[in-house]
Design a protein around this motif. Structure first.
Motif, PDB file in Angstrom:
ATOM      1  N   ASP A 174       0.822  -1.208   0.000  1.00 54.91           N
ATOM      2  CA  ASP A 174       0.000   0.000   0.000  1.00 54.91           C
ATOM      3  C   ASP A 174       0.856   1.258   0.000  1.00 54.91           C
ATOM      4  N   ALA A 175       1.978   1.226   0.707  1.00 51.18           N
ATOM      5  CA  ALA A 175       2.853   2.390   0.775  1.00 51.18           C
ATOM      6  C   ALA A 175       3.772   2.503  -0.429  1.00 51.18           C
ATOM      7  N   MET A 176       3.769   1.470  -1.296  1.00 49.94           N
ATOM      8  CA  MET A 176       4.685   1.425  -2.438  1.00 49.94           C
ATOM      9  C   MET A 176       6.119   1.671  -1.973  1.00 49.94           C
ATOM     10  N   ALA A 177       6.480   0.928  -0.921  1.00 52.03           N
ATOM     11  CA  ALA A 177       7.796   1.096  -0.307  1.00 52.03           C
ATOM     12  C   ALA A 177       8.873   0.463  -1.175  1.00 52.03           C
ATOM     13  N   ALA A 178      10.081   0.999  -1.062  1.00 48.06           N
ATOM     14  CA  ALA A 178      11.226   0.446  -1.786  1.00 48.06           C
ATOM     15  C   ALA A 178      11.952  -0.596  -0.959  1.00 48.06           C
ATOM     16  N   LEU A 179      11.809  -0.542   0.369  1.00 51.46           N
ATOM     17  CA  LEU A 179      12.589  -1.429   1.233  1.00 51.46           C
ATOM     18  C   LEU A 179      11.843  -1.678   2.528  1.00 51.46           C
ATOM     19  N   VAL A 180      11.890  -2.925   2.983  1.00 47.72           N
ATOM     20  CA  VAL A 180      11.400  -3.304   4.310  1.00 47.72           C
ATOM     21  C   VAL A 180      12.608  -3.634   5.173  1.00 47.72           C
ATOM     22  N   LEU A 181      12.711  -2.989   6.325  1.00 48.33           N
ATOM     23  CA  LEU A 181      13.789  -3.255   7.272  1.00 48.33           C
ATOM     24  C   LEU A 181      13.227  -3.995   8.474  1.00 48.33           C
ATOM     25  N   LEU A 182      13.826  -5.151   8.791  1.00 39.61           N
ATOM     26  CA  LEU A 182      13.361  -5.978   9.900  1.00 39.61           C
ATOM     27  C   LEU A 182      14.518  -6.281  10.838  1.00 39.61           C
ATOM     28  N   PRO A 183      14.290  -6.270  12.151  1.00 35.61           N
ATOM     29  CA  PRO A 183      15.348  -6.672  13.085  1.00 35.61           C
ATOM     30  C   PRO A 183      15.573  -8.184  13.028  1.00 35.61           C
TER      31      PRO A 183
END
Length: 828
Positions: free
Chosen positions: A560-569
């Motif tokens: 939905d956010a059309m994100a370029a990257l997901v950062l996860l711990p």
């Protein structure tokens, strides 16, 4: 006599009136549920129902319904305008105009100019839209046509999932600014042209106006003090006491009554008092939520039906149509010749006014002409406030019945058409995303960078904030939109502590442990955003799910956010002695599923105190021309290319001192690679003959050579842009170094990395899913966490380092995106 008749009507038909009210409410809900499938807002279903009731006279006691709302109709709309005022921040008018405000002001100015140019046909006493030829009617018409129904627009962009597109965000911000300015002008106009029946002396009206302004200013201090007091008694995350919220509502009602006692219209008084209330804070959010629920569920459908049912014929219209007086008073306006030209004229005036100014401002902001026109159409959306203004103008004698009906049909037509424009924007945005892969390598550096950041707790905020800050300077003028997702496991305890309808997530978890954790996360993110300034927008979200399903919330947010990257711990955390603990299997499962299903690139962060050192030393390092030492490891493959792109973004930040390490095969490794190819060919010949062996060998060699060519070309371009220009520069901040290591196998690769672990605070490496290299052969046989890849697993192990953090990057799989099985058919 009249009072006796009114009382008898109400007492005799009390049950029937309640039944009719119930029918209207239930029908409105059913109609909205059906029309919502085609993205029509609630105001359209209410208008459609009211028009049907007025046209066919379905209900038998329309006189009684109008009588009931005629008694309280002047107060019905006050809660709506109060809630609208609370959601607005008048302090923004004192700041430098933002892009949203410029678009809003352009639309207001163009609409006012258009009304000025065509005021003669609009304000004819007999055939015009406005019956009264006066300055107040002229300014009121201009303000109403320039107004944007911001609640309708916000809900529409959310339902169509275009609120995060460039056009959607600009439209929502500009709509709120336009709604605030025009409604304030109408409120001020209602104070200036207060109808006193000619009884007051010339000095009374300015005194009353000044008194109203004093009440509004006092309201600001009283409301803020009460909000702070109630907020202190009800911390974020805990259930709000109903008594405290009732006190705030009672204070607001008293302030509205005091303003209306000074002869100000009670609805405009409610709006001004709402503007004085703080727009931020839990008390305001919850108060607006409760008011909007009551309004949308009960009040507004009945109010719109009352407005439509009150379309009666006046003496002026009777004379125009030639009907007799007795016939006229029994006839509905809809039985008269329909005023098509008025509907057309008002619709064209409002649309052209918004299109001219807003589209011009959008073009100046860099939008395409189609996007600019869509922006103007979205900002032309009308709503409940325009229905109220039409009713108020009719009651004041400014417009006639036919003009009243024309405005009602104009609002219905406008609201019905606007979702189609939104659907066009949504389809255009989806198509643009389909051909622009959601990843850093395909991200337009001139646009805002969008990230989805998963958080297990407040301990993850420093490192992830450092990464966000380092990445945002890579393009888009330092603009970053981060969607911070609090990852909370749904257990029986948390399920029992959920309160719906409160907070910024739509639900509030009143469990003390969860609420305290979210409070600490919020404080840390607020501090980061305050330090970074206007370029960073952080939106808080909540992923409240079981671990097998939590990945779905994160992936949906990224899409939905059309994100370029997901950062996860990383699911493991560092102990005090520097080693990594066993980790949480649930978070590991979430990471594995996000890596498999995310609609964009993914980064997994192994934190070894990077954020703490960055927070303590970051500003001093920037002042001294030095920064955090970061190394990006490039062996080959799509994931390594994505890691290199991420490093290029980080290198723009003055607090990052980055080094690109390229690992290449030495002569021994090249010989092993040839031997591996010969062995593969021999095995293939045993299975399928010489022809099959040749074909298999050719295919394997072709794919490996093609991959190496892509890697060489990509790294050469990276070297030219980022490394060659930085060589020879003195100091660190913003520069980039280069290392090249020739190794024979995985053991030598690990030895090289171990030799660097004391020099760098962060290692950036690709996951290496499609990497075909003899340098990493055999490393995955000893891997504990295969989801990190062979090199990432080595770097994340406890025996590698106690001080060097790791960021493992995976590029979005383009073949999965386009559903192809061979790169030869990739449409790139």
């Amino acid at each position: 006599m009249d009072c006796t008749m009114t009382s008898s009507i109400l007492s005799a038909n009390y049950n029937t009136i309640l039944f009719e009210f119930g029918v209207i409410l239930v029908t409105s809900k059913i109609l909205h549920a059906l029309l919502r499938n085609v993205y029509q807002p609630r105001v359209f279903s209410d208008l459609l129902l009211g028009i049907v009731l007025a046209q066919f006279r379905v209900l038998s006691l329309t006189n009684a319904i109008n009588l009931v709302f005629g008694k309280i109709g002047g107060f019905v709309f006050a809660p709506y305008l109060f809630a609208l005022g609370v959601e607005m921040d008048p302090g923004t008018l004192l700041d430098a105009p933002t892009a949203d405000a410029v678009v809003a002001y352009a639309g207001i100015l163009s609409s006012s100019v258009l009304v000025t140019l065509f005021h003669m046909p609009l304000m004819k006493a007999t055939s015009g839209v406005v019956h009264e030829h006066s300055l107040r009617s002229f300014l009121g018409l201009a303000a109403v046509l320039a107004n944007t129904a911001s609640p309708v627009l916000t809900r529409l962009t959310t339902d169509l999932k275009i609120a995060k597109t460039a056009v959607g965000r600009l439209a929502v911000g500009a709509g709120l600014a336009s709604d605030m300015v025009t409604t304030m002008l109408i409120a001020v106009g209602s104070m200036i042209w207060r109808d006193a029946g000619g009884r007051d002396s010339p000095i009374v009206q300015p005194v009353l106006t000044a008194a109203v302004l004093v009440v509004v200013i006092v309201s600001a201090f009283v409301s803020r003090a009460m909000a702070e007091w109630v907020g202190g008694r009800n911390p974020e995350g805990r259930r709000m006491r109903g008594f405290d919220l009732s006190l705030v509502a009672l204070a607001a009602a008293a302030l509205c009554w005091l303003s209306s006692a000074l002869r100000l219209d009670v609805n405009m008084a409610a709006f001004l008092v709402g503007l004085a209330f703080p727009s931020e804070g839990r008390v305001s959010r919850l108060l607006v939520s409760k008011i909007n629920f009551v309004l949308s569920s009960f009040v507004l459908p009945l109010y719109v039906s009352h407005v439509c049912l009150s379309l009666r014929q006046t003496t002026d219209d009777i004379e125009v149509t030639g009907l007799g007086r007795t016939e006229g008073f029994r006839a509905f306006v809809m039985e008269l010749p329909f005023p098509w030209w008025k509907v057309f004229f008002v619709t064209v005036m409002g649309t052209l006014g918004k299109l001219t100014g807003c589209a011009a401002a959008g073009l100046l902001r860099g939008l395409g002409w189609l996007e600019a026109l869509a922006l103007g159409m979205l900002l032309n959306v009308k709503g409940y406030f325009h229905i109220y203004c039409a009713q108020a103008a009719f009651d004041a004698g400014i417009i006639t019945d036919k003009s009243f009906m024309a405005i009602i049909f104009m609002v219905a037509l406008n609201v019905a058409v606007t979702p189609m424009v939104g659907m066009g924007i949504a389809s255009w945005a989806r198509r643009s995303v389909q051909w622009r892969l959601m990843g850093l390598q395909h991200h337009d550096p001139s646009t805002e960078l969008r990230l989805v950041v998963g958080l297990h707790g407040p301990q993850d905020v420093p490192t992830l904030s450092y990464l966000m800050e380092a990445l945002r300077w890579g393009g888009g003028g330092g603009e970053l939109a981060a969607y911070a997702v609090d990852m909370v496991q749904l257990t029986d305890q948390t399920a029992a502590a959920i309160v719906k309808g409160g907070g910024f997530d739509g639900v509030t978890v009143v469990d003390e442990e969860v609420s305290e954790m979210r409070k600490l996360i919020g404080e840390a993110l607020d501090a980061y955003q305050a330090e970074c300034g206007e370029g960073v927008k952080v939106r808080r979200l909540l992923a409240l799910s079981s671990f097998p399903d939590m990945h779905s919330d994160i992936c949906i947010c990224a899409e939905d956010a059309m994100a370029a990257l997901v950062l996860l711990p990383f699911h493991k955390a560092q102990r005090l002695d520097g080693s990594m603990d066993a980790g949480h299997f649930g978070f590991r499962l979430v990471n594995q599923k996000v890596l498999q299903l995310a609609p964009c690139s993914v980064g997994v962060v192994v934190d070894r105190g990077l954020g703490k050192h960055a927070t303590r030393e970051g500003q001093a390092a920037i002042r001294e021309g030095q920064g955090q030492a970061v190394v990006v490891v490039f062996i080959g493959g799509a994931d390594d290319r994505e890691a290199l792109t991420l490093a290029a973004l980080m290198s723009k930040h003055p607090g990052v001192r980055l080094t690109a390490l390229r690992v290449v095969q030495n002569a021994t490794a090249q010989a092993r690679a040839k031997a591996r190819t010969s062995l593969f060919e021999t095995k293939a010949s045993r299975r399928g003959g010489v022809g099959a062996a040749a074909a298999a060998s050719s295919s394997a060699l072709g794919q490996e050579e093609a991959q190496m060519q892509v890697d060489d070309k990509f790294f050469a371009e990276f070297y030219r842009k980022h490394v060659a220009g930085a060589i020879g520069k003195q100091g660190g901040g913003g520069g980039m170094g280069y290392l090249e290591k020739h190794v024979a196998d995985g053991a030598e690769l690990v030895a090289v990395l171990r030799g660097l672990q004391s020099e760098y605070r962060l290692f950036v490496v690709g996951r290496g899913r499609d990497r075909s290299s003899v340098l990493t052969e055999g490393l995955d046989e000893w891997a504990e966490c295969l989801e990190l890849g062979p090199v990432g697993d080595i770097l994340a192990s406890s025996d590698f380092s106690a001080t060097a953090s790791v960021l493992i990057v995976q590029q979005y799989d383009a073949k999965k995106h386009y559903k192809v099985i061979d790169e030869e058919f990739m449409p790139l």
